[in-house]
Design a protein around this motif. Structure first.
Motif, PDB file in Angstrom:
ATOM      1  N   GLY A  11       0.774  -1.235   0.000  1.00  0.00           N
ATOM      2  CA  GLY A  11       0.000   0.000   0.000  1.00  0.00           C
ATOM      3  C   GLY A  11       0.807   1.287   0.000  1.00  0.00           C
ATOM      4  N   PHE A  12       2.097   1.212  -0.252  1.00  0.00           N
ATOM      5  CA  PHE A  12       2.921   2.418  -0.291  1.00  0.00           C
ATOM      6  C   PHE A  12       3.117   2.863  -1.730  1.00  0.00           C
ATOM      7  CE2 PHE A  12       3.722   0.809   3.859  1.00  0.00           C
ATOM      8  CZ  PHE A  12       4.055   1.908   4.642  1.00  0.00           C
ATOM      9  N   GLU A  13       3.335   4.178  -1.903  1.00  0.00           N
ATOM     10  CA  GLU A  13       3.590   4.740  -3.218  1.00  0.00           C
ATOM     11  C   GLU A  13       4.768   5.704  -3.138  1.00  0.00           C
ATOM     12  OE1 GLU A  13       0.046   6.801  -4.319  1.00  0.00           O
ATOM     13  OE2 GLU A  13       0.171   8.201  -2.641  1.00  0.00           O
ATOM     14  N   VAL A  14       5.489   5.822  -4.226  1.00  0.00           N
ATOM     15  CA  VAL A  14       6.627   6.737  -4.299  1.00  0.00           C
ATOM     16  C   VAL A  14       6.107   8.165  -4.393  1.00  0.00           C
ATOM     17  CG1 VAL A  14       8.638   7.450  -5.651  1.00  0.00           C
ATOM     18  CG2 VAL A  14       8.099   5.011  -5.390  1.00  0.00           C
ATOM     19  N   TYR A  15       6.661   9.050  -3.569  1.00  0.00           N
ATOM     20  CA  TYR A  15       6.290  10.459  -3.657  1.00  0.00           C
ATOM     21  C   TYR A  15       7.500  11.357  -3.899  1.00  0.00           C
ATOM     22  CZ  TYR A  15       7.874  11.198   1.166  1.00  0.00           C
ATOM     23  OH  TYR A  15       8.634  11.284   2.312  1.00  0.00           O
ATOM     24  N   ASP A  16       8.716  10.805  -3.787  1.00  0.00           N
ATOM     25  CA  ASP A  16       9.913  11.605  -4.030  1.00  0.00           C
ATOM     26  C   ASP A  16      11.079  10.666  -4.314  1.00  0.00           C
ATOM     27  OD1 ASP A  16      11.437  13.877  -4.353  1.00  0.00           O
ATOM     28  OD2 ASP A  16      11.453  14.442  -2.241  1.00  0.00           O
ATOM     29  N   ARG A  17      12.157  11.231  -4.846  1.00  0.00           N
ATOM     30  CA  ARG A  17      13.335  10.450  -5.211  1.00  0.00           C
ATOM     31  C   ARG A  17      14.570  11.301  -4.999  1.00  0.00           C
ATOM     32  NH1 ARG A  17      16.936   9.898  -9.166  1.00  0.00           N
ATOM     33  NH2 ARG A  17      17.633   7.800  -9.708  1.00  0.00           N
ATOM     34  N   SER A  18      15.660  10.648  -4.648  1.00  0.00           N
ATOM     35  CA  SER A  18      16.946  11.314  -4.488  1.00  0.00           C
ATOM     36  C   SER A  18      18.000  10.510  -5.252  1.00  0.00           C
ATOM     37  CB  SER A  18      17.320  11.389  -3.005  1.00  0.00           C
ATOM     38  OG  SER A  18      18.644  11.865  -2.853  1.00  0.00           O
ATOM     39  N   ASP A  19      18.935  11.197  -5.888  1.00  0.00           N
ATOM     40  CA  ASP A  19      20.017  10.523  -6.611  1.00  0.00           C
ATOM     41  C   ASP A  19      21.064   9.932  -5.682  1.00  0.00           C
ATOM     42  OD1 ASP A  19      19.033  10.989  -9.177  1.00  0.00           O
ATOM     43  OD2 ASP A  19      20.002  12.955  -9.284  1.00  0.00           O
ATOM     44  N   VAL A  20      21.095  10.393  -4.437  1.00  0.00           N
ATOM     45  CA  VAL A  20      22.103   9.953  -3.466  1.00  0.00           C
ATOM     46  C   VAL A  20      21.430   9.544  -2.156  1.00  0.00           C
ATOM     47  CG1 VAL A  20      23.935  11.384  -4.464  1.00  0.00           C
ATOM     48  CG2 VAL A  20      22.487  12.319  -2.650  1.00  0.00           C
ATOM     49  N   ASP A  21      22.157   8.733  -1.375  1.00  0.00           N
ATOM     50  CA  ASP A  21      21.625   8.342  -0.069  1.00  0.00           C
ATOM     51  C   ASP A  21      21.932   9.423   0.974  1.00  0.00           C
ATOM     52  OD1 ASP A  21      24.289   7.987   0.699  1.00  0.00           O
ATOM     53  OD2 ASP A  21      24.159   5.806   0.762  1.00  0.00           O
ATOM     54  N   GLU A  22      21.600   9.159   2.228  1.00  0.00           N
ATOM     55  CA  GLU A  22      21.768  10.138   3.295  1.00  0.00           C
ATOM     56  C   GLU A  22      23.225  10.518   3.540  1.00  0.00           C
ATOM     57  OE1 GLU A  22      19.801   7.432   3.663  1.00  0.00           O
ATOM     58  OE2 GLU A  22      17.804   8.237   4.014  1.00  0.00           O
ATOM     59  N   GLN A  23      24.161   9.678   3.110  1.00  0.00           N
ATOM     60  CA  GLN A  23      25.582   9.962   3.266  1.00  0.00           C
ATOM     61  C   GLN A  23      26.174  10.604   2.007  1.00  0.00           C
ATOM     62  OE1 GLN A  23      24.356   6.715   4.181  1.00  0.00           O
ATOM     63  NE2 GLN A  23      24.108   7.606   6.208  1.00  0.00           N
ATOM     64  N   GLY A  24      25.340  10.908   1.036  1.00  0.00           N
ATOM     65  CA  GLY A  24      25.804  11.533  -0.194  1.00  0.00           C
ATOM     66  C   GLY A  24      26.401  10.566  -1.197  1.00  0.00           C
ATOM     67  N   MET A  25      26.249   9.285  -0.944  1.00  0.00           N
ATOM     68  CA  MET A  25      26.775   8.260  -1.855  1.00  0.00           C
ATOM     69  C   MET A  25      25.788   8.056  -3.020  1.00  0.00           C
ATOM     70  SD  MET A  25      29.620   7.616  -0.472  1.00  0.00           S
ATOM     71  CE  MET A  25      30.159   6.182  -1.379  1.00  0.00           C
TER      72      MET A  25
END
Length: 81
Positions: A54-68
């Motif tokens: 029941g989850f849906e994507v609402y945003d995306r990031s090219d990097v993880d929380e550590q900037g990788m």
């Protein structure tokens, strides 16, 4: 868990497909108020599982929380009508 966001959920390969992840996520939703989560875009099985739950994507990031360079998908629980 952090606030209403699921930080991590791991199920061993030998325990997949028998409902362990489903039960854990349902517990998180019903008892702990999980409404959001983050999943690695390079993990299509996890994304499919969360969409099935029941989850849906609402945003995306090219990097993880550590900037990788590991793209992340931010998902939220769809509203039930």
């Amino acid at each position: 868990m952090n606030d209403c966001t699921l930080e991590m959920l791991f199920v061993s390969d030998s325990s997949r497909g028998v409902g362990v992840g489903k039960r854990l996520l349902e517990y998180g939703i019903e008892r702990l108020g999980v409404r959001k989560l983050t999943v690695n875009e390079q993990n299509p099985l996890a994304r499919g599982f969360y969409e099935h739950m029941g989850f849906e994507v609402y945003d995306r990031s090219d990097v993880d929380e550590q900037g990788m360079p590991f793209p992340l998908l931010y998902m939220r629980l769809r509203k039930k009508f």
